[in-house]
Enzyme design. Structure first.
Site, PDB file in Angstrom:
ATOM      1  N   CYS A 109      40.901 -26.254  -5.858  1.00 51.12           N
ATOM      2  CA  CYS A 109      41.404 -27.513  -6.307  1.00 51.12           C
ATOM      3  C   CYS A 109      40.429 -27.792  -7.462  1.00 51.12           C
ATOM      4  CB  CYS A 109      41.302 -28.437  -5.268  1.00 51.12           C
ATOM      5  SG  CYS A 109      41.656 -30.019  -5.900  1.00 51.12           S
TER       6      CYS A 109
ATOM      7  N   LYS B 200      25.373  11.879  30.479  1.00 49.08           N
ATOM      8  CA  LYS B 200      25.528  13.251  30.454  1.00 49.08           C
ATOM      9  C   LYS B 200      25.006  14.090  31.457  1.00 49.08           C
ATOM     10  CE  LYS B 200      25.189  12.435  25.298  1.00 49.08           C
ATOM     11  NZ  LYS B 200      24.415  12.406  24.352  1.00 49.08           N
TER      12      LYS B 200
ATOM     13  N   SER C 252      35.313  14.428  21.143  1.00 51.82           N
ATOM     14  CA  SER C 252      35.091  12.942  21.628  1.00 51.82           C
ATOM     15  C   SER C 252      34.946  12.914  22.942  1.00 51.82           C
ATOM     16  CB  SER C 252      36.547  12.107  21.247  1.00 51.82           C
ATOM     17  OG  SER C 252      37.494  12.701  21.804  1.00 51.82           O
ATOM     18  N   LEU C 253      34.684  11.816  23.521  1.00 45.79           N
ATOM     19  CA  LEU C 253      34.316  11.711  24.881  1.00 45.79           C
ATOM     20  C   LEU C 253      35.437  10.997  25.954  1.00 45.79           C
ATOM     21  CD1 LEU C 253      30.619  10.492  24.659  1.00 45.79           C
ATOM     22  CD2 LEU C 253      31.289  12.649  25.132  1.00 45.79           C
TER      23      LEU C 253
ATOM     24  N   LYS D 258      32.426   2.319  29.177  1.00 49.94           N
ATOM     25  CA  LYS D 258      32.834   1.487  28.035  1.00 49.94           C
ATOM     26  C   LYS D 258      32.520   0.160  28.620  1.00 49.94           C
ATOM     27  CE  LYS D 258      35.270   2.268  24.635  1.00 49.94           C
ATOM     28  NZ  LYS D 258      34.997   2.491  23.267  1.00 49.94           N
TER      29      LYS D 258
ATOM     30  N   LYS E 103      25.877   4.018  24.100  1.00 48.94           N
ATOM     31  CA  LYS E 103      26.732   4.520  23.262  1.00 48.94           C
ATOM     32  C   LYS E 103      26.787   3.633  22.071  1.00 48.94           C
ATOM     33  CE  LYS E 103      31.599   5.783  23.259  1.00 48.94           C
ATOM     34  NZ  LYS E 103      31.845   5.457  22.144  1.00 48.94           N
TER      35      LYS E 103
ATOM     36  N   ASP F 179      27.280   1.904  18.596  1.00 58.06           N
ATOM     37  CA  ASP F 179      28.752   1.785  18.055  1.00 58.06           C
ATOM     38  C   ASP F 179      28.445   1.707  16.568  1.00 58.06           C
ATOM     39  OD1 ASP F 179      31.307   0.907  17.904  1.00 58.06           O
ATOM     40  OD2 ASP F 179      30.963  -1.355  18.599  1.00 58.06           O
TER      41      ASP F 179
ATOM     42  N   TYR G  92      21.466  12.042  18.702  1.00 62.90           N
ATOM     43  CA  TYR G  92      21.441  12.074  20.240  1.00 62.90           C
ATOM     44  C   TYR G  92      22.100  13.482  21.149  1.00 62.90           C
ATOM     45  CZ  TYR G  92      25.951  10.342  18.913  1.00 62.90           C
ATOM     46  OH  TYR G  92      27.343   9.934  18.135  1.00 62.90           O
TER      47      TYR G  92
ATOM     48  N   GLU H  53      24.508   9.068  15.296  1.00 65.87           N
ATOM     49  CA  GLU H  53      25.160   7.695  14.819  1.00 65.87           C
ATOM     50  C   GLU H  53      24.401   7.007  13.865  1.00 65.87           C
ATOM     51  OE1 GLU H  53      27.813   7.994  16.857  1.00 65.87           O
ATOM     52  OE2 GLU H  53      28.906   6.177  16.713  1.00 65.87           O
TER      53      GLU H  53
ATOM     54  N   CYS I  74      46.838 -28.521  -4.250  1.00 66.34           N
ATOM     55  CA  CYS I  74      46.123 -28.999  -3.153  1.00 66.34           C
ATOM     56  C   CYS I  74      46.785 -29.964  -2.064  1.00 66.34           C
ATOM     57  CB  CYS I  74      44.784 -29.681  -3.719  1.00 66.34           C
ATOM     58  SG  CYS I  74      43.607 -30.323  -2.698  1.00 66.34           S
TER      59      CYS I  74
ATOM     60  N   GLU J 184      22.397   7.088  28.284  1.00 65.80           N
ATOM     61  CA  GLU J 184      21.889   6.584  26.982  1.00 65.80           C
ATOM     62  C   GLU J 184      22.819   5.685  26.542  1.00 65.80           C
ATOM     63  OE1 GLU J 184      21.126  10.631  25.651  1.00 65.80           O
ATOM     64  OE2 GLU J 184      22.960  10.475  24.074  1.00 65.80           O
TER      65      GLU J 184
ATOM     66  N   CYS K 186      45.339 -33.392  -2.501  1.00 68.24           N
ATOM     67  CA  CYS K 186      45.238 -34.573  -3.512  1.00 68.24           C
ATOM     68  C   CYS K 186      46.389 -33.847  -4.447  1.00 68.24           C
ATOM     69  CB  CYS K 186      44.113 -34.771  -4.367  1.00 68.24           C
ATOM     70  SG  CYS K 186      43.498 -33.163  -5.413  1.00 68.24           S
TER      71      CYS K 186
ATOM     72  N   CYS L 119      38.741 -35.097  -5.652  1.00 73.02           N
ATOM     73  CA  CYS L 119      39.654 -34.605  -4.570  1.00 73.02           C
ATOM     74  C   CYS L 119      39.200 -35.423  -3.170  1.00 73.02           C
ATOM     75  CB  CYS L 119      39.819 -33.156  -4.332  1.00 73.02           C
ATOM     76  SG  CYS L 119      40.646 -32.714  -3.033  1.00 73.02           S
TER      77      CYS L 119
ATOM     78  N   GLU M  63       0.726  -1.248  -0.064  1.00 75.17           N
ATOM     79  CA  GLU M  63      -0.072  -0.051  -0.111  1.00 75.17           C
ATOM     80  C   GLU M  63       0.943   1.425   0.215  1.00 75.17           C
ATOM     81  OE1 GLU M  63      -3.940  -1.393   2.537  1.00 75.17           O
ATOM     82  OE2 GLU M  63      -2.151  -1.205   3.531  1.00 75.17           O
TER      83      GLU M  63
HETATM   84  S1  IVH Z   1      27.562  12.480  22.739  1.00 76.61           S
HETATM   85  C1  IVH Z   1      29.961  16.418  22.878  1.00 76.61           C
HETATM   86  N1  IVH Z   1      25.897  10.417  22.841  1.00 76.61           N
HETATM   87  O1  IVH Z   1      30.802   8.174  20.868  1.00 76.61           O
HETATM   88  C2  IVH Z   1      29.229  14.974  23.014  1.00 76.61           C
HETATM   89  N2  IVH Z   1      27.975  10.403  21.335  1.00 76.61           N
HETATM   90  O2  IVH Z   1      33.475   8.395  22.081  1.00 76.61           O
HETATM   91  C3  IVH Z   1      28.937  14.466  21.680  1.00 76.61           C
HETATM   92  N3  IVH Z   1      28.512   8.153  20.562  1.00 76.61           N
HETATM   93  O3  IVH Z   1      32.081  10.620  18.716  1.00 76.61           O
HETATM   94  C4  IVH Z   1      28.841  13.023  21.894  1.00 76.61           C
HETATM   95  N4  IVH Z   1      26.708   7.065  21.079  1.00 76.61           N
HETATM   96  O4  IVH Z   1      30.305   9.326  17.817  1.00 76.61           O
HETATM   97  C5  IVH Z   1      27.014  11.101  22.317  1.00 76.61           C
HETATM   98  N5  IVH Z   1      24.511   8.517  22.930  1.00 76.61           N
HETATM   99  C6  IVH Z   1      25.657   9.213  22.553  1.00 76.61           C
HETATM  100  C7  IVH Z   1      26.428   8.371  21.808  1.00 76.61           C
HETATM  101  C8  IVH Z   1      27.713   9.018  21.324  1.00 76.61           C
HETATM  102  C9  IVH Z   1      27.594   6.908  20.558  1.00 76.61           C
HETATM  103  C10 IVH Z   1      29.768   8.292  19.948  1.00 76.61           C
HETATM  104  C11 IVH Z   1      29.829   9.744  19.082  1.00 76.61           C
HETATM  105  C12 IVH Z   1      31.389  10.120  19.619  1.00 76.61           C
HETATM  106  C13 IVH Z   1      31.899   8.988  20.449  1.00 76.61           C
HETATM  107  C14 IVH Z   1      32.609   9.440  21.342  1.00 76.61           C
END
Ligand code: IVH
Length: 695
Positions: free
Chosen positions: A453, A317, A104-105, A341, A137, A139, A248, A196, A435, A135, A438, A458, A57
């Site tokens: 092979c 956060k 990065s974090l 992590k 993370k 991947d 996020y 992400e 092989c 929340e 054989c 064989c 549909e």
């Molecule tokens: S917040 C300034 N929230 O993890 C803060 N990052 O190691 C912005 N990631 O580069 C990042 N899930 O690619 C945030 N719920 C989440 C996430 C997240 C995955 C990644 C993101 C970041 C990396 C840091």
């Protein structure tokens, strides 16, 4: 987010559009409405995982828009649902600057790290107990999106954090990302948001299966699959990868004069969700104080494998934006957020030896024997090196230290070698030219990365073919098993597939380890296999590229298996699922004298070479679609599927509104959750399914 009234409104509109499919004037007049109806259904499907109409549909409505835009090109707008489809190929991705750098974090790995981080935050802010928003993370591959005056204007990869690659067109292919969103209702003129891109576990598995079918090495994890997909030059191919995106974080906002500012991170997640983005509103948890964060992290880690996508930890956060601003950032990362992590699914080990295994089609696969290491709860001792190119690309030598990853239920994979750790005794891996079984000279065609092979006789191939023939999804001869097949072959009892039906059971009874009962069971299993339906026999022959689905299509097409011998490659290609490569392979198989002799022998033994083409229309489950999930207790899943098919049912591969029945065994997971949300799907227990068949 939608009221019943909204749902009813869009359903009525949908019906109206479908009813007026042929009426060009009506469609033209209502083009804006059609776009909105499509946006609504895309959102229900891709963001909410809760579709309200059947796929066909939706397709019908989508077609009306395409048709109308074709006749009236002036009505095409940049945010029309049809504009996800990119024009042609991207030659190269331009570099673009993020409005705000993508930081990065900081990472944490245990409770102490978190306690430490929380203490610093409390000291800096002077607040006794901080409220956190926690929340997943995700991947995947991080992205940054810009919306201006409610329109999606740019999408980029992370790059070095300051500059990324412009992947605006590719990101349009991700249907959980809206092309326009009413930020203006919040007084927002321009916004840069972060998220992400993911490939979920199911899609990743399918993707790797497709690679394997083409003899290509699989990808290590869904993260690599997602980031690789984002860099494809052909945007339409990106669409076929079924990617999804979680958003996020709001990195930058430009408000107009009159506005109320967003107060908290959780509020920004709500707003993003309300504007149609897939933000982790349902996944997030608001917690006061670090102790409750620590227990939540421990609980969540246990759930990791039950999620439909990969996460490598949680992000904690500080919830209040004013407090975030107060805490500020270092040069590398914000002080108001930290990643927790989960236990690594990677480990290093040493390459001890390489074995060259011969597959049933003669392909030679190098297999690394490594110093055993535990990864993600299992001990890994042996890993495929796929082919010669893989060894070269990863620069692997005997004795090297290797980085090994095992993501979730994915097979272990060699991520990289460490040439910098070499001590001088490491040796090149020499690929054999003959092989190993054989001694026939190996060959490699131009289109393929694997050595083969070419000797059909064989011994290693014969054994592998027998193992495949008896396996669960093929003829299902229980009790024979891989070890016995190898042993009986060595002893001269087995020499080819027909010899399975001529095993000397009297002598077998006298052998150590074989009681009268186990021999009796084996006799029974072998006997039972003679009445397996034709499609199973076809699958068990191990014809290259012919798996279960193609085997079924072939069995449907012929009255007798040897009918295939009379068909040309072109005729074979007319069969569903059969392309050039598959047709070539089937043709080869049936042009080989030994194979025809084998099939004749099998028929004289009593195996079913005739198609038992059941007329599905006569079954009690006529046309109904089924999906089985979880472990069934009374029968195997393949048996249940065959039973459903034999009664006129169809088997689907995933939960969607096309599904009529989901049959649920023990420990059912995400499929059940998803099905519960679609009202038209009936959920059955195994017993209820059996009852249904008996009706
Ligand atoms: S917040 C300034 N929230 O993890 C803060 N990052 O190691 C912005 N990631 O580069 C990042 N899930 O690619 C945030 N719920 C989440 C996430 C997240 C995955 C990644 C993101 C970041 C990396 C840091």
């Amino acid at each position: 987010m939608y009221t019943n009234e909204d749902n009813r409104f869009f359903l009525e509109k949908s019906k109206e559009i479908i009813d007026n499919f042929e009426d060009a004037d009506f469609l033209k007049k209502n083009i804006d409405g059609i776009k909105n109806v499509i946006r609504f259904h895309e959102h229900r499907y891709y963001v909410m995982n809760d579709p309200l109409i059947a796929d066909f549909e939706f397709d019908r409505i989508y077609d009306t828009l395409k048709k109308t835009e074709k006749i009236n090109p002036s009505l095409i707008t940049g945010d029309s649902p049809t504009q996800r489809v990119g024009p042609g190929l991207t030659k190269q991705f331009n570099t673009v600057q993020h409005l705000v750098p993508m930081l990065s974090l900081e990472n944490s790995y245990n409770a102490e790290d978190l306690i430490d981080w929380d203490r610093k935050a409390r000291e800096l802010s002077g607040i006794e107990s901080i409220t956190y928003c926690v929340e997943p993370k995700f991947d995947g591959a991080s992205i940054s999106l810009i919306y201006e005056n409610d329109k999606y204007t740019r999408g980029a990869t992370r790059g070095d954090g300051v500059e990324g690659e412009d992947i605006t067109l590719n990101l349009k292919q991700i249907r959980s990302l809206p092309l326009s969103a009413s930020f203006s209702t919040y007084g927002i003129e321009q916004i840069e948001i972060r998220g992400e891109v993911l490939m979920n576990k199911d899609n990743f598995k399918k993707f790797n299966e497709q690679l394997a079918e083409q003899n290509l090495p699989p990808l290590a994890n869904p993260r690599n699959a997602a980031s690789g997909s984002l860099r494809m030059k052909d945007a339409t191919s990106v669409g076929k990868r079924n990617l999804e995106a979680f958003i996020y974080h709001i990195a930058y906002i430009q408000y107009d004069q009159k506005n109320t500012r967003i107060q908290s991170h959780s509020e920004s997640l709500e707003i993003l969700w309300n504007l149609g983005f897939k933000s982790p509103v349902a996944e997030k948890k608001i917690l006061v104080g670090i102790e409750s964060v620590i227990s939540f992290c421990a609980e969540y880690e246990k759930k990791r494998d039950t999620l439909p996508y990969e996460i490598d930890g949680l992000v904690i956060k500080v919830n209040e934006i004013a407090l975030q601003d107060k805490l500020g950032m270092t040069t590398h990362h914000p002080r108001w957020a930290i990643a927790y992590k989960f236990k690594a699914r990677q480990s290093t080990s040493t390459l001890l030896q390489v074995e060259f295994q011969i597959g049933r089609t003669g392909s030679i696969t190098p297999v690394a024997k490594i110093q055993p290491v535990p990864i993600g709860g299992v001990t890994v001792a042996s890993i495929s090196l796929h082919n010669e190119d893989f060894i070269r690309e990863k620069n692997i030598r005997m004795g090297d230290t290797l980085l090994i990853e095992r993501a979730g239920d994915v097979i272990p994979y060699i991520v990289k070698s460490f040439p910098e750790l070499r001590k001088g005794h490491e040796k090149e891996i020499n690929f054999p030219s003959e092989c190993p079984a054989c001694k026939t000279k190996l060959i490699k065609t131009e289109e393929e990365a694997v050595w083969r092979c070419p000797n059909y006789q064989c011994p290693a191939q014969i054994v592998e073919r027998m193992i495949h023939f008896t396996s669960k999804d093929a003829m299902d001869i229980r009790g024979l098993g891989e070890a016995n097949i190898r042993k009986f072959y060595e002893m001269g009892w087995l020499k080819d597939i027909p010899s399975i039906y001529q095993l000397p059971f009297d002598s077998l009874k006298k052998m150590e380890g074989f009681g009268a009962k186990s021999v009796e069971n084996l006799v029974e299993a072998i006997e039972k296999s003679t009445s397996q339906p034709l499609h199973r026999l076809i699958n068990s022959l191990g014809i290259r590229y012919v798996g279960e689905t193609t085997a079924k299509a072939l069995a449907q097409k012929v009255h007798h298996l040897l009918d295939l011998q009379k068909m040309s490659k072109e005729e074979l290609q007319e069969i569903e699922d059969v392309g050039v490569k598959v047709a070539e392979s089937i043709y080869q198989f049936f042009s080989t004298k030994d194979n025809i002799e084998m099939l004749n022998k099998l028929e004289s033994i009593g195996l079913q070479l005739r198609s038992s083409k059941k007329q599905p229309s006569s079954g009690s489950l006529n046309g109904k679609s089924f999906l089985f999930t979880g472990s069934l207790l009374k029968m195997k899943r393949t048996e249940a599927e065959e039973l459903a098919e034999a009664n006129g049912g169809k088997i689907l591969s995933g939960v969607s509104s096309k599904l009529d029945f989901l049959v649920v065994g023990e420990d059912a997971g995400s499929k059940l959750e998803k099905a519960k949300k679609i009202a038209s799907i009936q959920i059955l227990s195994e017993d209820e399914f059996i009852q249904l068949i008996k009706k």
